[in-house]
Design an enzyme around this catalytic site. Structure first.
Site, PDB file in Angstrom:
ATOM      1  N   ASP A 107      55.189   4.898  60.365  1.00 41.20           N
ATOM      2  CA  ASP A 107      56.120   4.521  59.300  1.00 41.20           C
ATOM      3  C   ASP A 107      55.403   3.881  58.115  1.00 41.20           C
ATOM      4  OD1 ASP A 107      58.630   5.464  59.957  1.00 41.20           O
ATOM      5  OD2 ASP A 107      59.099   3.768  61.252  1.00 41.20           O
ATOM      6  N   HIS A 119      61.396  20.267  73.863  1.00 41.71           N
ATOM      7  CA  HIS A 119      60.976  19.972  75.226  1.00 41.71           C
ATOM      8  C   HIS A 119      59.860  20.916  75.672  1.00 41.71           C
ATOM      9  CE1 HIS A 119      63.930  16.917  76.041  1.00 41.71           C
ATOM     10  NE2 HIS A 119      64.859  17.673  75.518  1.00 41.71           N
ATOM     11  N   CYS A 161      49.570   0.552  66.822  1.00 41.82           N
ATOM     12  CA  CYS A 161      50.282   1.284  67.861  1.00 41.82           C
ATOM     13  C   CYS A 161      50.781   2.636  67.359  1.00 41.82           C
ATOM     14  CB  CYS A 161      51.454   0.464  68.413  1.00 41.82           C
ATOM     15  SG  CYS A 161      52.756   0.135  67.217  1.00 41.82           S
ATOM     16  N   GLU A 213      55.060  -2.257  59.612  1.00 41.49           N
ATOM     17  CA  GLU A 213      55.268  -0.834  59.338  1.00 41.49           C
ATOM     18  C   GLU A 213      55.937  -0.594  57.993  1.00 41.49           C
ATOM     19  OE1 GLU A 213      57.670   0.763  62.522  1.00 41.49           O
ATOM     20  OE2 GLU A 213      58.667  -1.166  62.813  1.00 41.49           O
TER      21      GLU A 213
END
Length: 537
Positions: free
Chosen positions: A451, A188, A498, A427
Site C-alpha cells: 500500500d 484459486h 511485511c 503504509e
C-alpha cells in the site's frame, strides 16, 4: 518457433510436450417440461451429487496441496447452498416451465457475469468459481462425466482457463506447468499452482495448433516458447537443471542464521493468512510470524466472529509457534476485502475509503472484541499486535486508550495476559512522514510496502493497465523506508517490512544497509531471502 509473453504466477522452468486442454462444454438446450416439481427434484438430486463429488475432491486436495488450498472445494459446496443461487434456479424452472439444465446454466451465467463486473480482482476471480460449480451440476444433470485426464507423459497444460477442480483432479506427476489465456493472479487455480510449485503463466495468447508440440515455460521471465530450436532447448535444459539444483541447495540453509558476512543479523519472519498456513511457516524455517492477517476470521464467517472463536484461532497460532514471535494485524476489512454482514457502502475509491483501523475506531464494539481475544491469547505465547492504515498520532492515542481499557478490564476479571508489544503499520505517506512522532507512541513499525507504494505513486496496483508505470523500486518509496527505519531507531524501537518488497532479493542488501531489523515474507521466500542475507557483505 513462437514466443508468447504472459503474466507469471509462479517462477520456475518447465520443458515438455504441450497438451491443449479443452473443456467438454455441455450444449444446454431450453426444453419445456410438464412436471415442475419433478424437475426441481432432479436439480436437488444433482446438487447433492455435486456436493458429494466436491467432498471427494476436498479429501484429495487435502493430501496434495494442504488444508488452505483444499478449502476451495468446501467453499464451492457452500456456494451450491447459497439461497440466491438456488432461488434463481427454482424460479426459472417454475416460472418458465423449463428443464433444470437450462435453469442452472442460465443462473450460472447471470451470477458469473455479476462477479466479473465487480471492481476488485478478488470478486472478479469468484466468477470462475461460479462457472465451475455450474458446469459440475449441468454435467451431472446431463449424465456426463468430468474429464481431467492429461495423458501418459508429463505435459505443459495450455487452456483458455482452468477451474480449481480441474487442476486438483489432474495427475500431478504428469503436470509440468499451466499456461492459460484467462484467469487472474488472485484465482484459486493460481494459488494452487504456487502451492504445488508448478510454473504458471496467465494472460497468454494461446493457440490450439500447439497441441503436441514441444514447449518451454519460463516462469522467471513470463515467457512461453513453442517449438524451440535445438540450441535454445538445450540451453533451457541446463537452466532447469540449475534451477532444480538451486532449490535443493536452499534446503541446506534450514537451521542457519540470517547473518551477513560482516556479522549483521536480521530477523526473517513469515506472512500468513490462516492458521492452516503454519505448516509452511515451520517447514521453511521462519523465525516467527511477522504478519498474521486476522481478517480471514471475518471473511470466512457469516456473522461477526465471537471473542471465543477469535481467541481459539489466535491461541492455536501462538502455541504452535512455541515461543517465537507472532505479530497479528488487527482487522483490515474494506477496500478489496468485503464481508457482507458489515454492511459497508459501495465506494468510488475503496482503497482510500472506510477500511481497517477506520472501521475499528468508529465501531469500537468490534475492535474491543478482537482486542480481548488477542490479549487473552497472549498468555499462551509471544504475541504482538499491529494496527493497519494509520495516518496520525491522534489515531494511535485513541487506539492506546481502548487497548489500555481492555487490558484493565481483563485483569479485573482475573484473566492472565502476556507482555504484548503494540506497533503500527506504516503504509501511508502520512504515517511515513510522521514516523518520528509515531515512534514515541509504539513499540515497533512494520512497513506495508504494497500500500505504501500504491499511495506514494498514486497507482492502483490492481489495475493491469498501469503495470508499465508501477515501480516498486521507486526512489521515493525507498526513501520512505529509510526515513521510517531511522526514525524508529532514534526512538529506540525496531522496524521491519511485511510487504512483498521484503522478498525482493535485489533489495535485500540495500535493506540491510538501511538497518531494517526484520523482513516478513511469504513462507516459500524465507530460504531465498536467507541466502541473499548470508551472501551480503
Amino acid at each position: 518457433m513462437e514466443v508468447r509473453i504472459g503474466k507469471k504466477i509462479f517462477s520456475g522452468v518447465a520443458v515438455g510436450k504441450i497438451r491443449f486442454y479443452s473443456k467438454t462444454d455441455n450444449c444446454v438446450e431450453r426444453v419445456k417440461i410438464a412436471d415442475v416439481n419433478a424437475e426441481i427434484d432432479r436439480y436437488e438430486s444433482a446438487k447433492q451429487e455435486a456436493v458429494r463429488q466436491l467432498n471427494v475432491l476436498y479429501e484429495k486436495a487435502l493430501v496434495e496441496v494442504g488444508e488452505t488450498n483444499a478449502e476451495i472445494f468446501n467453499v464451492h459446496a457452500m456456494m451450491l447452498d447459497d439461497d440466491d443461487y438456488n432461488e434463481s434456479v427454482h424460479n426459472i424452472i417454475t416460472s418458465q416451465g423449463i428443464n433444470a439444465e437450462y435453469a442452472v446454466a442460465k443462473t450460472g451465467d447471470n451470477f458469473a457475469e455479476m462477479f466479473a463486473n465487480m471492481s476488485d480482482d478478488y470478486f472478479k476471480a469468484r466468477s470462475a468459481d461460479v462457472k465451475d460449480i455450474t458446469q459440475r451440476v449441468v454435467t451431472i444433470l446431463s449424465g456426463g462425466i468430468e474429464n481431467s485426464e492429461i495423458g501418459d507423459e508429463p505435459v505443459i497444460i495450455v487452456a483458455e482457463d482452468l477451474a480449481p477442480s480441474e487442476t486438483v483432479q489432474m495427475d500431478k506427476s504428469k503436470l509440468l506447468a499451466f499456461v492459460t489465456r484467462l484467469g487472474s493472479a488472485n484465482s484459486h487455480t493460481a494459488i494452487l499452482a504456487r502451492t504445488m510449485g508448478i510454473p504458471a503463466l496467465i494472460g497468454v495468447d494461446i493457440c490450439e495448433e500447439w497441441n503436441g508440440k514441444i514447449g518451454i515455460v519460463d516462469g522467471y521471465e513470463g515467457k512461453l516458447i513453442v517449438d524451440p530450436d535445438m540450441e535454445l532447448l538445450e540451453s533451457y535444459f541446463k537452466k532447469k537443471a540449475a534451477d532444480d539444483e538451486q532449490k535443493q541447495l536452499l534446503q541446506n540453509l534450514k537451521g542457519k542464521e540470517n547473518v551477513t558476512k560482516s556479522g549483521q543479523k536480521i530477523n526473517l519472519y513469515a506472512n500468513i493468512g490462516n492458521p492452516s498456513d503454519l505448516a509452511a511457516v515451520l517447514d521453511n524455517d521462519a523465525g516467527g510470524i511477522g504478519l498474521f492477517r486476522s481478517e480471514f476470521l471475518y471473511l470466512e464467517a457469516e456473522d461477526y466472529p465471537t471473542e471465543e472463536e477469535q481467541f481459539q484461532a489466535y491461541k492455536k497460532v501462538v502455541e504452535t509457534m512455541g515461543g517465537k514471535k507472532v505479530i497479528i494485524r488487527t482487522l483490515d476489512i474494506g477496500a478489496d476485502k468485503q464481508a457482507g454482514y458489515f454492511g459497508l457502502d459501495k465506494e468510488d475509491n475503496p482503497a482510500l475509503g472506510y477500511r481497517a483501523i477506520r472501521i475499528c475506531l468508529t465501531r469500537p464494539e468490534i475492535f474491543r472484541t478482537q482486542l480481548r481475544a488477542l490479549f487473552r491469547a497472549s498468555a499462551y505465547g509471544n504475541l504482538a499486535i499491529m494496527y493497519p492504515m494509520i495516518i496520525s498520532v491522534n489515531e494511535v492515542k485513541q487506539i492506546k486508550a481502548i487497548s489500555s481499557a481492555v487490558k484493565e478490564e481483563l485483569v479485573q476479571e482475573g484473566i492472565k495476559i502476556g507482555n504484548v508489544e503494540e506497533g503500527v503499520m506504516i503504509e501511508t505517506p502520512a504515517a511515513a512522514l510522521m514516523s518520528d512522532e509515531l515512534a514515541k507512541e509504539v513499540d515497533f513499525f512494520s512497513i506495508g510496502t504494497n500500500d505504501l507504494t500504491q499511495y506514494t505513486l498514486a497507482i492502483d496496483r490492481q489495475n493491469a493497465k498501469l503495470d508499465p508505470f508501477y515501480d516498486a523500486h521507486h526512489p521515493a518509496v525507498l526513501r520512505f523506508i529509510k526515513m521510517v527505519t531511522e526514525n524508529a531507531h532514534k526512538a529506540g524501537i525496531w522496524a521491519g517490512i511485511c510487504g512483498e518488497l521484503g522478498a525482493d532479493t535485489d533489495l535485500t542488501e540495500e535493506f540491510l544497509k538501511m538497518g531494517l531489523d526484520e523482513l516478513s515474507v511469504s513462507p516459500g521466500c524465507i530460504l531465498p531471502v536467507r541466502k541473499a542475507v548470508r551472501e551480503a557483505e
